[in-house]
Design an enzyme around this catalytic site. Structure first.
Site, PDB file in Angstrom:
ATOM      1  N   ARG A 197       0.857  -1.188   0.000  1.00 39.92           N
ATOM      2  CA  ARG A 197       0.000   0.000   0.000  1.00 39.92           C
ATOM      3  C   ARG A 197       0.888   1.231   0.000  1.00 39.92           C
ATOM      4  O   ARG A 197       1.740   1.393   0.876  1.00 39.92           O
ATOM      5  CB  ARG A 197      -0.929   0.038   1.218  1.00 39.92           C
ATOM      6  CG  ARG A 197      -2.122   1.002   1.028  1.00 39.92           C
ATOM      7  CD  ARG A 197      -2.959   1.155   2.288  1.00 39.92           C
ATOM      8  NE  ARG A 197      -2.211   1.886   3.286  1.00 39.92           N
ATOM      9  CZ  ARG A 197      -2.203   1.606   4.597  1.00 39.92           C
ATOM     10  NH1 ARG A 197      -2.903   0.611   5.076  1.00 39.92           N
ATOM     11  NH2 ARG A 197      -1.473   2.318   5.417  1.00 39.92           N
ATOM     12  N   GLU A 246       4.431   7.190   2.826  1.00 44.20           N
ATOM     13  CA  GLU A 246       5.280   6.008   3.010  1.00 44.20           C
ATOM     14  C   GLU A 246       4.798   4.896   2.099  1.00 44.20           C
ATOM     15  O   GLU A 246       3.695   4.953   1.551  1.00 44.20           O
ATOM     16  CB  GLU A 246       5.270   5.523   4.463  1.00 44.20           C
ATOM     17  CG  GLU A 246       3.921   4.992   4.899  1.00 44.20           C
ATOM     18  CD  GLU A 246       3.985   4.052   6.104  1.00 44.20           C
ATOM     19  OE1 GLU A 246       5.045   3.466   6.377  1.00 44.20           O
ATOM     20  OE2 GLU A 246       2.937   3.898   6.763  1.00 44.20           O
ATOM     21  N   ASN A 257       4.148   0.807   2.216  1.00 45.92           N
ATOM     22  CA  ASN A 257       4.033  -0.318   3.143  1.00 45.92           C
ATOM     23  C   ASN A 257       4.247  -1.636   2.412  1.00 45.92           C
ATOM     24  O   ASN A 257       3.578  -1.907   1.414  1.00 45.92           O
ATOM     25  CB  ASN A 257       2.640  -0.338   3.768  1.00 45.92           C
ATOM     26  CG  ASN A 257       2.366   0.924   4.562  1.00 45.92           C
ATOM     27  OD1 ASN A 257       2.846   1.079   5.676  1.00 45.92           O
ATOM     28  ND2 ASN A 257       1.609   1.850   3.983  1.00 45.92           N
ATOM     29  N   SER A 304      -2.845  -2.741   6.005  1.00 43.34           N
ATOM     30  CA  SER A 304      -4.161  -3.081   6.546  1.00 43.34           C
ATOM     31  C   SER A 304      -5.274  -2.231   5.951  1.00 43.34           C
ATOM     32  O   SER A 304      -5.032  -1.330   5.145  1.00 43.34           O
ATOM     33  CB  SER A 304      -4.136  -2.977   8.066  1.00 43.34           C
ATOM     34  OG  SER A 304      -3.700  -1.705   8.430  1.00 43.34           O
ATOM     35  N   LYS A 327      11.898   2.937   6.043  1.00 40.29           N
ATOM     36  CA  LYS A 327      11.861   4.360   5.695  1.00 40.29           C
ATOM     37  C   LYS A 327      13.202   4.811   5.122  1.00 40.29           C
ATOM     38  O   LYS A 327      13.270   5.751   4.336  1.00 40.29           O
ATOM     39  CB  LYS A 327      11.449   5.184   6.902  1.00 40.29           C
ATOM     40  CG  LYS A 327       9.918   5.211   6.997  1.00 40.29           C
ATOM     41  CD  LYS A 327       9.237   4.940   8.153  1.00 40.29           C
ATOM     42  CE  LYS A 327       7.733   4.941   8.031  1.00 40.29           C
ATOM     43  NZ  LYS A 327       7.068   3.842   8.683  1.00 40.29           N
ATOM     44  N   LYS A 377      11.470  10.170  11.520  1.00 43.62           N
ATOM     45  CA  LYS A 377      10.913   8.812  11.626  1.00 43.62           C
ATOM     46  C   LYS A 377      12.002   7.770  11.860  1.00 43.62           C
ATOM     47  O   LYS A 377      13.021   7.785  11.177  1.00 43.62           O
ATOM     48  CB  LYS A 377      10.192   8.427  10.329  1.00 43.62           C
ATOM     49  CG  LYS A 377       9.116   9.389   9.879  1.00 43.62           C
ATOM     50  CD  LYS A 377       8.390   8.846   8.646  1.00 43.62           C
ATOM     51  CE  LYS A 377       7.357   9.826   8.144  1.00 43.62           C
ATOM     52  NZ  LYS A 377       6.633   9.308   6.959  1.00 43.62           N
ATOM     53  N   GLU A 437       6.955   0.506  11.809  1.00 44.15           N
ATOM     54  CA  GLU A 437       5.637   0.501  11.181  1.00 44.15           C
ATOM     55  C   GLU A 437       4.568   0.490  12.254  1.00 44.15           C
ATOM     56  O   GLU A 437       4.821   0.085  13.386  1.00 44.15           O
ATOM     57  CB  GLU A 437       5.470  -0.774  10.333  1.00 44.15           C
ATOM     58  CG  GLU A 437       6.460  -0.924   9.208  1.00 44.15           C
ATOM     59  CD  GLU A 437       6.395   0.226   8.242  1.00 44.15           C
ATOM     60  OE1 GLU A 437       5.281   0.730   7.990  1.00 44.15           O
ATOM     61  OE2 GLU A 437       7.449   0.649   7.758  1.00 44.15           O
ATOM     62  N   GLY A 438       3.361   0.885  11.878  1.00 40.04           N
ATOM     63  CA  GLY A 438       2.216   0.655  12.761  1.00 40.04           C
ATOM     64  C   GLY A 438       1.751   1.871  13.531  1.00 40.04           C
ATOM     65  O   GLY A 438       0.786   1.786  14.291  1.00 40.04           O
ATOM     66  N   ARG A 449      -7.977   7.456   4.628  1.00 38.34           N
ATOM     67  CA  ARG A 449      -8.017   7.619   6.089  1.00 38.34           C
ATOM     68  C   ARG A 449      -8.019   9.097   6.391  1.00 38.34           C
ATOM     69  O   ARG A 449      -7.251   9.865   5.793  1.00 38.34           O
ATOM     70  CB  ARG A 449      -6.766   6.992   6.732  1.00 38.34           C
ATOM     71  CG  ARG A 449      -6.918   5.533   7.020  1.00 38.34           C
ATOM     72  CD  ARG A 449      -5.627   4.983   7.572  1.00 38.34           C
ATOM     73  NE  ARG A 449      -4.523   5.316   6.696  1.00 38.34           N
ATOM     74  CZ  ARG A 449      -3.253   5.092   6.989  1.00 38.34           C
ATOM     75  NH1 ARG A 449      -2.915   4.561   8.138  1.00 38.34           N
ATOM     76  NH2 ARG A 449      -2.304   5.406   6.132  1.00 38.34           N
TER      77      ARG A 449
HETATM   78  P1  ADP Z   1       3.781   4.433  10.123  1.00 38.69           P
HETATM   79  O1  ADP Z   1       4.662   3.435   9.472  1.00 38.69           O
HETATM   80  O2  ADP Z   1       3.864   4.430  11.590  1.00 38.69           O
HETATM   81  O3  ADP Z   1       2.365   4.369   9.583  1.00 38.69           O
HETATM   82  P2  ADP Z   1       3.983   6.932   8.630  1.00 38.69           P
HETATM   83  O4  ADP Z   1       5.187   7.327   7.887  1.00 38.69           O
HETATM   84  O5  ADP Z   1       2.820   6.499   7.812  1.00 38.69           O
HETATM   85  O6  ADP Z   1       4.391   5.845   9.712  1.00 38.69           O
HETATM   86  O7  ADP Z   1       3.537   8.149   9.549  1.00 38.69           O
HETATM   87  C1  ADP Z   1       2.409   8.087  10.388  1.00 38.69           C
HETATM   88  C2  ADP Z   1       1.474   9.267  10.121  1.00 38.69           C
HETATM   89  O8  ADP Z   1       2.174  10.494  10.291  1.00 38.69           O
HETATM   90  C3  ADP Z   1       0.925   9.321   8.709  1.00 38.69           C
HETATM   91  O9  ADP Z   1      -0.228   8.529   8.570  1.00 38.69           O
HETATM   92  C4  ADP Z   1       0.642  10.804   8.541  1.00 38.69           C
HETATM   93  O10 ADP Z   1      -0.605  11.140   9.126  1.00 38.69           O
HETATM   94  C5  ADP Z   1       1.749  11.460   9.349  1.00 38.69           C
HETATM   95  N1  ADP Z   1       2.887  11.787   8.452  1.00 38.69           N
HETATM   96  C6  ADP Z   1       3.957  11.008   8.190  1.00 38.69           C
HETATM   97  N2  ADP Z   1       4.792  11.603   7.310  1.00 38.69           N
HETATM   98  C7  ADP Z   1       4.241  12.793   7.017  1.00 38.69           C
HETATM   99  C8  ADP Z   1       4.620  13.890   6.166  1.00 38.69           C
HETATM  100  N3  ADP Z   1       5.754  13.868   5.458  1.00 38.69           N
HETATM  101  N4  ADP Z   1       3.796  14.956   6.103  1.00 38.69           N
HETATM  102  C9  ADP Z   1       2.649  14.998   6.823  1.00 38.69           C
HETATM  103  N5  ADP Z   1       2.250  14.013   7.634  1.00 38.69           N
HETATM  104  C10 ADP Z   1       3.016  12.911   7.737  1.00 38.69           C
HETATM  105 MG    MG Z   2       1.586   4.880   7.766  1.00 39.93          MG
END
Ligand code: ADP
Ligand code: MG
Length: 516
Positions: free
Chosen positions: A133, A151, A153, A158, A337, A406, A410-411, A492
């Site tokens: 995803r 990101e 996945n 999920s 990442k 970051k 994940e998660g 989402r």
């Molecule tokens: P995870 O693997 O924990 O899902 P993500 O990289 O998806 O990590 O980050 C979690 C959440 O943080 C995302 O769903 C988003 O809402 C917010 N986020 C992450 N990166 C960004 C970004 N570059 N700009 C804005 N929001 C972000």
């Molecule tokens: Mg995410």
């Protein structure tokens, strides 16, 4: 910044009777159709009989989403599938990145060790399945709207099950409820894309199941969902299972849910001389033995699932077996990442060209298309110009407000945002900074909507994150791609005051796109 939300959409529902009617309709529809989760103890008590379910958090209306951005995200998914299949096959590339983060990240180091152990004895399964995803937010630059990737996945992607359901819920409401509001919304005025996420992901599992072929040991073959103990998002997973059964009425695909913590209790391996088939012994009927064709991980993506060395042995058992892993360790690592960062490091400060060139040549049309979806991501090392620039940005009290930092996790719930970044850097040893990445924040155009969560309404500004599913089956040894499909979407939505967006983590909610 111009808003995507018009003056009258979505309606604010100031009339309590209108509001209550819509909410009641949604409460009933979500339970009737399995747009549901198991309740947390705070709501259900201990529910020792395990009989309770509750509505998943949802928006009352589909959020407006730019049509061109939606089309772009869908169209590029098969390129992303291919890119990540190639990355998974590039052990040398992954090895270099693992070395960069492993010093500060034992979890990644342990995953890599599993791969090395299996490599030494030889893999017996070359097929690899990705149920991917790719997540995006819309970035607004003047009049131009452009999707930017949050990101990618590669494990346990999920909500494909629930996402198909919320698309159906909003379609149902557009047909039956929205036209009846005082500020009527005619059904014909709402463009709702169809969403085949459950069928799409199930079709990916089916493709791998069939590609595995018949058991040479004479056992029936099966698919195993490796799940977490106490999983609350179980119906999302069940929808995939049901879609897998209904996709082909003439074939039964036996599916078992096996807690990650019980892998070694209920599976064994045939000896190497016979092919290291993964054998599943269903605890409910010990006279049966199944050969696992596909091991689908909905667990195992974070350190919490590996509390003891035995849990790592369980992961090793899957990886060295003949089952098609979804994902393999290398494919899971491709979702680090750090990988996304070396693809997307701004070339103006990089000492080496983007790693994207390693996988997709410049003159390939998809190079530019993929590149456009990247936002600036920096390493945090001390050795490269990009890393030193990132350290400056991260430590600066003003600059840091434009970034998220970051780790390789994940998660949800693992990131550090804006002014929390300089403080966090102080708390970790400098030698471990390299296991983090620094990413520019994407700021999507404002949207207003109402979220129904735990029976309560939250109205206000929201941020939407689009995910596009992809299914890909390939041969690690030859590079041959047997399946490569775009497989539906997820929207989402979270309140605009919340930085994290995870639905299961309690921040976001399920939504669908109204294309505008
Ligand atoms: P995870 O693997 O924990 O899902 P993500 O990289 O998806 O990590 O980050 C979690 C959440 O943080 C995302 O769903 C988003 O809402 C917010 N986020 C992450 N990166 C960004 C970004 N570059 N700009 C804005 N929001 C972000
Ligand atoms: Mg995410």
């Amino acid at each position: 910044m111009s808003s995507l939300t018009g003056d009258s959409y979505p309606p604010t529902l100031d009339d309590a009777l209108e509001r209550d009617r819509l909410v009641q309709t949604i409460k009933d529809w979500t339970i009737a159709n399995g747009l549901a989760v198991r309740p947390p103890p705070a709501i259900a008590g201990n529910d020792s009989e395990g009989i309770l379910a509750m509505s998943a958090p949802v928006t009352l209306f589909p959020s407006p989403f730019p049509k061109s951005c939606f089309a772009e995200a869908e169209a590029i998914q098969t390129k992303y599938n291919e890119l990540y299949a190639r990355i998974s096959q590039d052990e040398e590339f992954l090895s270099g990145l693992v070395q960069e983060v492993a010093g500060g990240d034992e979890f990644i180091a342990n995953l890599w060790d599993i791969h090395l152990r299996v490599k030494k004895e030889g893999y017996v399964q070359n097929l690899s399945l990705g149920l991917f995803r790719s997540d995006y937010m819309v970035h607004q630059d003047g009049d131009n709207l452009q999707i930017k990737q949050v990101e990618f996945n590669t494990i346990a992607s999920s909500f494909g099950g629930l996402s198909a359901q919320i698309s159906l819920l909003h379609k149902h409401l557009a047909k039956t409820e929205y036209p009846l509001l005082k500020d009527t919304i005619p059904q014909s005025s709402i463009d709702l894309p169809t969403n085949q996420s459950a069928e799409g992901l199930a079709a990916g599992l089916a493709a791998a199941f069939h590609a595995y072929g018949k058991s040479t040991l004479g056992h029936p073959t099966c698919v195993v969902f490796l799940v977490q103990d106490g999983e609350r998002n179980v119906f999302d997973q069940r929808h995939l299972e049901y879609a897998l059964q209904s996709s082909d009425p003439d074939t039964t695909v036996p599916v078992f849910r096996l807690p990650f913590s019980q892998i070694l209790t209920h599976t064994t391996l045939a000896p190497s001389s016979r092919g290291r088939q993964l054998l599943y012994h269903p605890p409910h009927n010990p006279t049966l033995t199944f050969e696992v064709a596909v091991a689908y991980f909905r667990a195992g993506y974070g350190p919490g699932d590996y509390p003891t060395p035995t849990a790592w042995e369980a992961r090793y058992q899957i990886e060295r077996s003949a089952a098609i892993a979804c994902p393999s360790v290398l494919t899971q690592l491709a979702g680090m990442k750090k990988v996304q960062q070396v693809l997307a490091t701004p070339e103006s400060v990089a000492s080496t060209p983007s790693a994207l060139r390693r996988f997709v040549s410049d003159d390939d049309m998809s190079h530019a298309a993929l590149w456009k979806t990247f936002t600036n991501i920096y390493p945090l090392d001390n050795a490269t110009p990009a890393g030193r620039e990132a350290r400056r940005l991260a430590a600066d009290a003003e600059e840091c407000k434009k970034y998220v930092m970051k780790p390789q996790r994940e998660g949800g719930g693992n990131n550090f945002y804006k002014t929390a970044i300089p403080q966090q850097l102080k708390e970790i040893p400098e030698a471990h900074w390299g296991s983090y990445i620094l990413m520019e924040l994407i700021t999507p155009p404002p949207v207003v909507n109402t979220i129904l969560r735990n029976g309560a309404l939250e109205h206000g500004g929201v941020i939407c994150e689009l995910g596009v599913y992809g299914t890909c089956l390939w041969d690690q040894a030859t590079g041959e791609v047997l399946r490569n499909e775009e497989s539906g979407y997820l929207l989402r939505t979270k309140g605009d005051q919340s930085e994290e967006g995870g639905v299961a983590a309690g921040y976001g909610c399920m939504d669908s796109c109204r294309l505008v």
